[in-house]
Design a protein around this motif. Structure first.
Motif, short mmCIF file in Angstrom:
data_model
loop_
_atom_site.label_atom_id
_atom_site.label_comp_id
_atom_site.label_asym_id
_atom_site.label_seq_id
_atom_site.Cartn_x
_atom_site.Cartn_y
_atom_site.Cartn_z
N HIS A 1 -10.89 41.11 9.02
CA HIS A 1 -9.82 40.13 9.14
C HIS A 1 -8.47 40.75 9.53
O HIS A 1 -7.66 40.11 10.20
CB HIS A 1 -9.65 39.35 7.84
CG HIS A 1 -10.66 38.28 7.64
ND1 HIS A 1 -11.82 38.46 6.93
CD2 HIS A 1 -10.71 36.99 8.09
CE1 HIS A 1 -12.53 37.36 6.93
NE2 HIS A 1 -11.89 36.45 7.63
N PHE A 2 -8.23 41.98 9.08
CA PHE A 2 -6.91 42.57 9.29
C PHE A 2 -6.92 43.87 10.09
O PHE A 2 -6.16 44.03 11.03
CB PHE A 2 -6.23 42.82 7.94
CG PHE A 2 -5.97 41.58 7.14
CD1 PHE A 2 -4.86 40.79 7.38
CD2 PHE A 2 -6.85 41.19 6.14
CE1 PHE A 2 -4.62 39.63 6.65
CE2 PHE A 2 -6.62 40.04 5.39
CZ PHE A 2 -5.52 39.26 5.65
N SER B 1 -3.48 42.66 16.13
CA SER B 1 -2.45 41.63 15.97
C SER B 1 -2.20 41.30 14.51
O SER B 1 -1.23 40.62 14.18
CB SER B 1 -2.85 40.36 16.73
OG SER B 1 -2.93 40.61 18.12
N ASN B 2 -3.11 41.73 13.65
CA ASN B 2 -2.97 41.50 12.20
C ASN B 2 -2.65 42.81 11.51
O ASN B 2 -2.85 43.89 12.07
CB ASN B 2 -4.26 40.92 11.61
CG ASN B 2 -4.67 39.62 12.26
OD1 ASN B 2 -3.85 38.90 12.84
ND2 ASN B 2 -5.95 39.31 12.19
N ASN B 3 -2.17 42.72 10.28
CA ASN B 3 -1.90 43.95 9.53
C ASN B 3 -1.87 43.66 8.04
O ASN B 3 -1.70 42.50 7.63
CB ASN B 3 -0.58 44.58 9.97
CG ASN B 3 -0.64 46.10 9.95
OD1 ASN B 3 -1.32 46.70 9.10
ND2 ASN B 3 0.04 46.73 10.88
N PHE B 4 -2.04 44.72 7.27
CA PHE B 4 -2.08 44.61 5.81
C PHE B 4 -1.42 45.86 5.25
O PHE B 4 -1.79 46.98 5.57
CB PHE B 4 -3.55 44.53 5.36
CG PHE B 4 -3.74 43.97 3.97
CD1 PHE B 4 -3.15 44.56 2.86
CD2 PHE B 4 -4.52 42.84 3.77
CE1 PHE B 4 -3.34 44.05 1.59
CE2 PHE B 4 -4.72 42.32 2.51
CZ PHE B 4 -4.12 42.92 1.41
N ALA C 1 0.50 40.87 3.88
CA ALA C 1 -0.32 40.96 5.09
C ALA C 1 0.12 39.89 6.07
O ALA C 1 0.80 38.93 5.70
CB ALA C 1 -1.80 40.79 4.75
N VAL C 2 -0.26 40.07 7.31
CA VAL C 2 0.07 39.11 8.37
C VAL C 2 -1.18 38.78 9.17
O VAL C 2 -1.93 39.67 9.57
CB VAL C 2 1.14 39.67 9.33
CG1 VAL C 2 1.25 38.79 10.57
CG2 VAL C 2 2.49 39.76 8.64
N LEU C 3 -1.41 37.49 9.38
CA LEU C 3 -2.46 37.00 10.28
C LEU C 3 -1.77 36.36 11.48
O LEU C 3 -0.99 35.42 11.33
CB LEU C 3 -3.34 35.96 9.57
CG LEU C 3 -4.34 36.49 8.54
CD1 LEU C 3 -4.90 35.33 7.72
CD2 LEU C 3 -5.47 37.22 9.24
N ALA C 4 -2.03 36.90 12.66
CA ALA C 4 -1.38 36.39 13.87
C ALA C 4 -2.17 35.23 14.46
O ALA C 4 -3.40 35.24 14.47
CB ALA C 4 -1.25 37.50 14.90
N ASP D 1 9.18 42.26 10.78
CA ASP D 1 9.35 43.26 11.84
C ASP D 1 8.06 43.42 12.65
O ASP D 1 8.10 43.57 13.88
CB ASP D 1 9.76 44.60 11.23
CG ASP D 1 11.17 44.58 10.65
OD1 ASP D 1 11.94 43.67 11.01
OD2 ASP D 1 11.49 45.47 9.84
N PHE D 2 6.93 43.38 11.97
CA PHE D 2 5.65 43.50 12.66
C PHE D 2 5.44 42.32 13.61
O PHE D 2 4.98 42.50 14.74
CB PHE D 2 4.51 43.57 11.64
CG PHE D 2 3.14 43.57 12.26
CD1 PHE D 2 2.62 44.72 12.82
CD2 PHE D 2 2.38 42.41 12.29
CE1 PHE D 2 1.35 44.73 13.42
CE2 PHE D 2 1.11 42.40 12.87
CZ PHE D 2 0.60 43.56 13.44
N CYS D 3 5.78 41.12 13.15
CA CYS D 3 5.62 39.93 13.99
C CYS D 3 6.51 40.01 15.22
O CYS D 3 6.11 39.59 16.32
CB CYS D 3 5.95 38.67 13.18
SG CYS D 3 4.75 38.29 11.89
#
Length: 252
Positions: free
Chosen positions: A106-107, A112-115, A133-136, A192-194
């Motif tokens: 998932h990450f 495009s995703n990160n944790f 975490a981020v889900l794009a 910042d990641f987004c």
């Protein structure tokens, strides 16, 4: 600008060996809201009126028995508590059986995703102090450009920018280490990641009970985009729990 953490923490990418600690932190971060939700629901004027009526019914049916009145009132309180617990427990189980069941897929496998985890040293031992975490969701990923909703599985229409956004997944900080700037630092890491991914906005969802999370998101520039009381649970459970889900958004 995000508040600088006063803690000697380092924010690093998630590792498979972190899973047990991260799941434990997320579990506590979700379920800690059950009691506040219960007390807030019970203090609502409608619930107070129902509680008094039920207690009175118990008193009369029990032949002027105060014990029966308390018993009936306790049953009503127990039902409200069950509803609050059911909403948060159901949400937690969906997250653990979904994204957290396979963090790699998932990450980590999707650039495009990160944790991330916030790690600190406690007496020579590494401890996970926070997670985010981020889900794009890129334009066209969701049917008709709609946004998924993590609380009830439905979708929410969006027509801002190119329709791309980063969804903040579980921003949690260890209870003992809150109000020290770590939450702001983790949220800014996600933002910042987004930006680096070229996404149009960042969204996060929080319940109406989570005052600290709501205050942090507003301080970081998020505004409320929508509000609803629909969850994965039966509508009567949601109605008795009186928990609203707030969708916060920040254009970047």
């Amino acid at each position: 600008m995000a508040q600088k953490s006063t803690l000697p923490c380092s924010i690093r990418p998630y590792r498979p060996t972190d899973k047990a600690s991260v799941v434990s932190l997320i579990r506590f971060g979700v379920m800690e809201h059950v009691y506040p939700a219960f007390f807030k629901a019970m203090s609502h004027p409608d619930h107070v009126g129902v509680a008094l009526s039920i207690c009175m019914a118990g008193y009369v049916l029990g032949g002027s028995s105060y014990f029966q009145a308390v018993l009936f009132g306790g049953a009503w309180a127990g039902m409200v508590y069950y509803c609050c617990n059911e909403i948060y427990l159901g949400y937690l189980n969906r997250k653990l059986a979904g994204e957290m069941d396979d963090v790699q897929a998932h990450f980590l496998d999707n650039p495009s995703n990160n944790f991330w985890v916030a790690e600190m040293d406690v007496n020579g031992t590494s401890k996970i102090a926070g997670v985010v975490a981020v889900l794009a969701h890129k334009g066209g990923d969701d049917a008709d450009g709609r946004r998924s909703n993590s609380w009830n599985g439905s979708t929410v229409a969006s027509d801002e920018g190119d329709g791309s956004y980063g969804e903040v997944f579980q921003l949690v900080v260890s209870f003992q280490l809150r109000r020290k700037g770590l939450g702001s630092q983790l949220l800014q890491t996600a933002i910042d990641f987004c930006k680096e991914q070229g996404l149009s906005s960042v969204v996060l969802e929080t319940s109406s009970i989570q005052a600290a999370a709501l205050a942090l998101s507003k301080k970081t520039g998020f505004v409320q985009a929508s509000s609803h009381s629909s969850t994965h649970s039966n509508r009567w459970i949601a109605k008795l729990a009186r928990i609203n889900v707030l969708r916060m958004e920040k254009v970047i």
